[in-house]
Design a protein around this motif. Structure first.
Motif, PDB file in Angstrom:
ATOM      1  N   GLU A  16       8.036   0.242  10.394  1.00  0.00           N
ATOM      2  CA  GLU A  16       8.095   1.436  11.250  1.00  0.00           C
ATOM      3  C   GLU A  16       6.727   2.099  11.364  1.00  0.00           C
ATOM      4  O   GLU A  16       6.321   2.523  12.449  1.00  0.00           O
ATOM      5  CB  GLU A  16       9.110   2.434  10.701  1.00  0.00           C
ATOM      6  CG  GLU A  16      10.549   2.012  10.883  1.00  0.00           C
ATOM      7  CD  GLU A  16      11.531   2.988  10.264  1.00  0.00           C
ATOM      8  OE1 GLU A  16      11.102   3.940   9.568  1.00  0.00           O
ATOM      9  OE2 GLU A  16      12.738   2.799  10.472  1.00  0.00           O
ATOM     10  N   LEU A  17       6.007   2.189  10.241  1.00  0.00           N
ATOM     11  CA  LEU A  17       4.678   2.791  10.275  1.00  0.00           C
ATOM     12  C   LEU A  17       3.743   1.969  11.161  1.00  0.00           C
ATOM     13  O   LEU A  17       3.042   2.519  12.020  1.00  0.00           O
ATOM     14  CB  LEU A  17       4.097   2.904   8.862  1.00  0.00           C
ATOM     15  CG  LEU A  17       2.653   3.408   8.785  1.00  0.00           C
ATOM     16  CD1 LEU A  17       2.529   4.816   9.360  1.00  0.00           C
ATOM     17  CD2 LEU A  17       2.156   3.366   7.341  1.00  0.00           C
ATOM     18  N   ARG A  46       4.524  -0.073  13.546  1.00  0.00           N
ATOM     19  CA  ARG A  46       4.969   0.041  14.935  1.00  0.00           C
ATOM     20  C   ARG A  46       4.510   1.367  15.529  1.00  0.00           C
ATOM     21  O   ARG A  46       4.049   1.436  16.672  1.00  0.00           O
ATOM     22  CB  ARG A  46       6.497  -0.085  14.980  1.00  0.00           C
ATOM     23  CG  ARG A  46       7.106  -0.078  16.339  1.00  0.00           C
ATOM     24  CD  ARG A  46       6.870  -1.418  17.028  1.00  0.00           C
ATOM     25  NE  ARG A  46       7.267  -1.360  18.407  1.00  0.00           N
ATOM     26  CZ  ARG A  46       8.369  -1.924  18.899  1.00  0.00           C
ATOM     27  NH1 ARG A  46       9.172  -2.591  18.109  1.00  0.00           N
ATOM     28  NH2 ARG A  46       8.637  -1.823  20.164  1.00  0.00           N
ATOM     29  N   GLY A  47       4.623   2.439  14.746  1.00  0.00           N
ATOM     30  CA  GLY A  47       4.163   3.742  15.209  1.00  0.00           C
ATOM     31  C   GLY A  47       2.668   3.762  15.467  1.00  0.00           C
ATOM     32  O   GLY A  47       2.203   4.278  16.492  1.00  0.00           O
ATOM     33  N   VAL A  48       1.911   3.179  14.548  1.00  0.00           N
ATOM     34  CA  VAL A  48       0.457   3.103  14.731  1.00  0.00           C
ATOM     35  C   VAL A  48       0.149   2.290  15.991  1.00  0.00           C
ATOM     36  O   VAL A  48      -0.695   2.682  16.810  1.00  0.00           O
ATOM     37  CB  VAL A  48      -0.226   2.489  13.487  1.00  0.00           C
ATOM     38  CG1 VAL A  48      -1.689   2.162  13.767  1.00  0.00           C
ATOM     39  CG2 VAL A  48      -0.109   3.438  12.294  1.00  0.00           C
ATOM     40  N   GLY A  49       0.844   1.176  16.154  1.00  0.00           N
ATOM     41  CA  GLY A  49       0.631   0.346  17.340  1.00  0.00           C
ATOM     42  C   GLY A  49       0.911   1.099  18.628  1.00  0.00           C
ATOM     43  O   GLY A  49       0.149   1.006  19.595  1.00  0.00           O
ATOM     44  N   GLU A  90      -4.900   9.205  12.483  1.00  0.00           N
ATOM     45  CA  GLU A  90      -5.280   9.966  11.286  1.00  0.00           C
ATOM     46  C   GLU A  90      -4.294  11.111  11.036  1.00  0.00           C
ATOM     47  O   GLU A  90      -3.923  11.394   9.896  1.00  0.00           O
ATOM     48  CB  GLU A  90      -6.697  10.512  11.466  1.00  0.00           C
ATOM     49  CG  GLU A  90      -7.316  11.050  10.210  1.00  0.00           C
ATOM     50  CD  GLU A  90      -8.766  11.429  10.427  1.00  0.00           C
ATOM     51  OE1 GLU A  90      -9.097  12.613  10.222  1.00  0.00           O
ATOM     52  OE2 GLU A  90      -9.564  10.546  10.817  1.00  0.00           O
ATOM     53  N   LEU A  91      -3.845  11.755  12.098  1.00  0.00           N
ATOM     54  CA  LEU A  91      -2.845  12.813  11.960  1.00  0.00           C
ATOM     55  C   LEU A  91      -1.527  12.259  11.420  1.00  0.00           C
ATOM     56  O   LEU A  91      -0.883  12.871  10.573  1.00  0.00           O
ATOM     57  CB  LEU A  91      -2.607  13.509  13.299  1.00  0.00           C
ATOM     58  CG  LEU A  91      -3.781  14.307  13.864  1.00  0.00           C
ATOM     59  CD1 LEU A  91      -3.468  14.773  15.289  1.00  0.00           C
ATOM     60  CD2 LEU A  91      -4.099  15.483  12.976  1.00  0.00           C
ATOM     61  N   LEU A  92      -1.153  11.081  11.913  1.00  0.00           N
ATOM     62  CA  LEU A  92       0.069  10.438  11.429  1.00  0.00           C
ATOM     63  C   LEU A  92      -0.037  10.133   9.933  1.00  0.00           C
ATOM     64  O   LEU A  92       0.879  10.438   9.158  1.00  0.00           O
ATOM     65  CB  LEU A  92       0.327   9.150  12.207  1.00  0.00           C
ATOM     66  CG  LEU A  92       1.454   8.255  11.693  1.00  0.00           C
ATOM     67  CD1 LEU A  92       2.805   8.922  11.845  1.00  0.00           C
ATOM     68  CD2 LEU A  92       1.439   6.910  12.402  1.00  0.00           C
ATOM     69  N   LEU A 148       0.829  -1.209   0.000  1.00  0.00           N
ATOM     70  CA  LEU A 148       0.000   0.000   0.000  1.00  0.00           C
ATOM     71  C   LEU A 148       0.865   1.261   0.000  1.00  0.00           C
ATOM     72  O   LEU A 148       0.583   2.219  -0.726  1.00  0.00           O
ATOM     73  CB  LEU A 148      -0.948  -0.012   1.202  1.00  0.00           C
ATOM     74  CG  LEU A 148      -2.057  -1.065   1.148  1.00  0.00           C
ATOM     75  CD1 LEU A 148      -2.666  -1.275   2.523  1.00  0.00           C
ATOM     76  CD2 LEU A 148      -3.133  -0.660   0.147  1.00  0.00           C
ATOM     77  N   LEU A 149       1.911   1.265   0.808  1.00  0.00           N
ATOM     78  CA  LEU A 149       2.826   2.415   0.842  1.00  0.00           C
ATOM     79  C   LEU A 149       3.500   2.618  -0.514  1.00  0.00           C
ATOM     80  O   LEU A 149       3.610   3.749  -1.005  1.00  0.00           O
ATOM     81  CB  LEU A 149       3.891   2.223   1.919  1.00  0.00           C
ATOM     82  CG  LEU A 149       3.478   2.508   3.359  1.00  0.00           C
ATOM     83  CD1 LEU A 149       4.558   2.041   4.326  1.00  0.00           C
ATOM     84  CD2 LEU A 149       3.166   3.976   3.557  1.00  0.00           C
ATOM     85  N   ASP A 150       3.948   1.526  -1.126  1.00  0.00           N
ATOM     86  CA  ASP A 150       4.610   1.620  -2.435  1.00  0.00           C
ATOM     87  C   ASP A 150       3.655   2.167  -3.495  1.00  0.00           C
ATOM     88  O   ASP A 150       4.043   3.013  -4.312  1.00  0.00           O
ATOM     89  CB  ASP A 150       5.145   0.255  -2.875  1.00  0.00           C
ATOM     90  CG  ASP A 150       6.345  -0.200  -2.062  1.00  0.00           C
ATOM     91  OD1 ASP A 150       6.935   0.631  -1.334  1.00  0.00           O
ATOM     92  OD2 ASP A 150       6.692  -1.396  -2.142  1.00  0.00           O
ATOM     93  N   ALA A 151       2.422   1.686  -3.490  1.00  0.00           N
ATOM     94  CA  ALA A 151       1.438   2.160  -4.470  1.00  0.00           C
ATOM     95  C   ALA A 151       1.169   3.647  -4.287  1.00  0.00           C
ATOM     96  O   ALA A 151       1.088   4.399  -5.272  1.00  0.00           O
ATOM     97  CB  ALA A 151       0.144   1.358  -4.344  1.00  0.00           C
TER      98      ALA A 151
END
Length: 195
Positions: A161-162, A164-167, A186-188, A143-146
């Protein structure tokens, strides 16, 4: 559950499809009950939600730990399978990413009780955690690549990393009614947008 030998015969594949569907019904019912009543909810509540007898649940899942692990894996699979579907059906890759992250947050927030039961000192924890990473990190990366290829987000973002940050942003959401993890996440996600 599956012998994987590719055997022929009209009834066998049909029976396996029915068994898979029945197990999915049990796992969906258990997940719903766990969300509202916790992982210690009576098996009779899960059976009632699934429309089966308690014996059916014990036949599929002899112990509560078996059921909890199966529910956790089932929810991971659902989140993993949603990624490609969202990418195909969303207007933009960033919209797909955002909707998938919403599902991931729902999974993290509502399944925290499951993870709490499966502590690192539990023998199956490492295997289950590896399954979680193996199934979900590639979906998030796709999804990030797309989104990056479409010019919607910065390139080079790391899926692990994303996630982990969301978690980390979801920690405490189940114990503090004033904290809205979804809003903070949502802000992230908005911050990933290419300027």
């Amino acid at each position: 559950m599956s012998d994987g030998d590719g055997s022929t015969g009209g009834a066998s594949p049909r029976k396996r499809a029915d068994a898979v569907r029945n197990e999915k019904t049990l796992l969906d019912a258990a997940a719903a009950v766990f969300v509202t009543s916790g992982v210690e909810a009576p098996v009779r509540d899960i059976a009632a939600k699934a429309g089966v007898g308690t014996g059916t649940i014990y036949r599929h899942f002899p112990t509560r730990a078996d059921l909890i692990i199966a529910v956790y894996r089932h929810q991971v699979d659902a989140c993993a399978e949603a990624g490609p579907a969202l990418l195909a059906s969303s207007p933009t890759p960033h919209a797909a990413l955002r909707r998938w992250i919403d599902l991931f947050v729902d999974f993290l927030v509502t399944k925290r009780g499951l993870a709490g039961v499966l502590q690192p000192d539990n023998a199956g924890f490492d295997t289950l955690h590896a399954y979680f990473l193996d199934r979900l990190v590639p979906v998030c990366a796709r999804l990030l690549d797309a989104a990056a290829q479409a010019g919607e987000t910065r390139p080079g973002l790391d899926a692990y990393e994303l996630m982990r940050g969301v978690g980390n942003l979801c920690i405490g959401a189940d114990t503090d009614p004033r904290y809205d993890a979804r809003r903070v996440v949502e802000l992230l996600i908005a911050g990933l947008r290419r300027q």
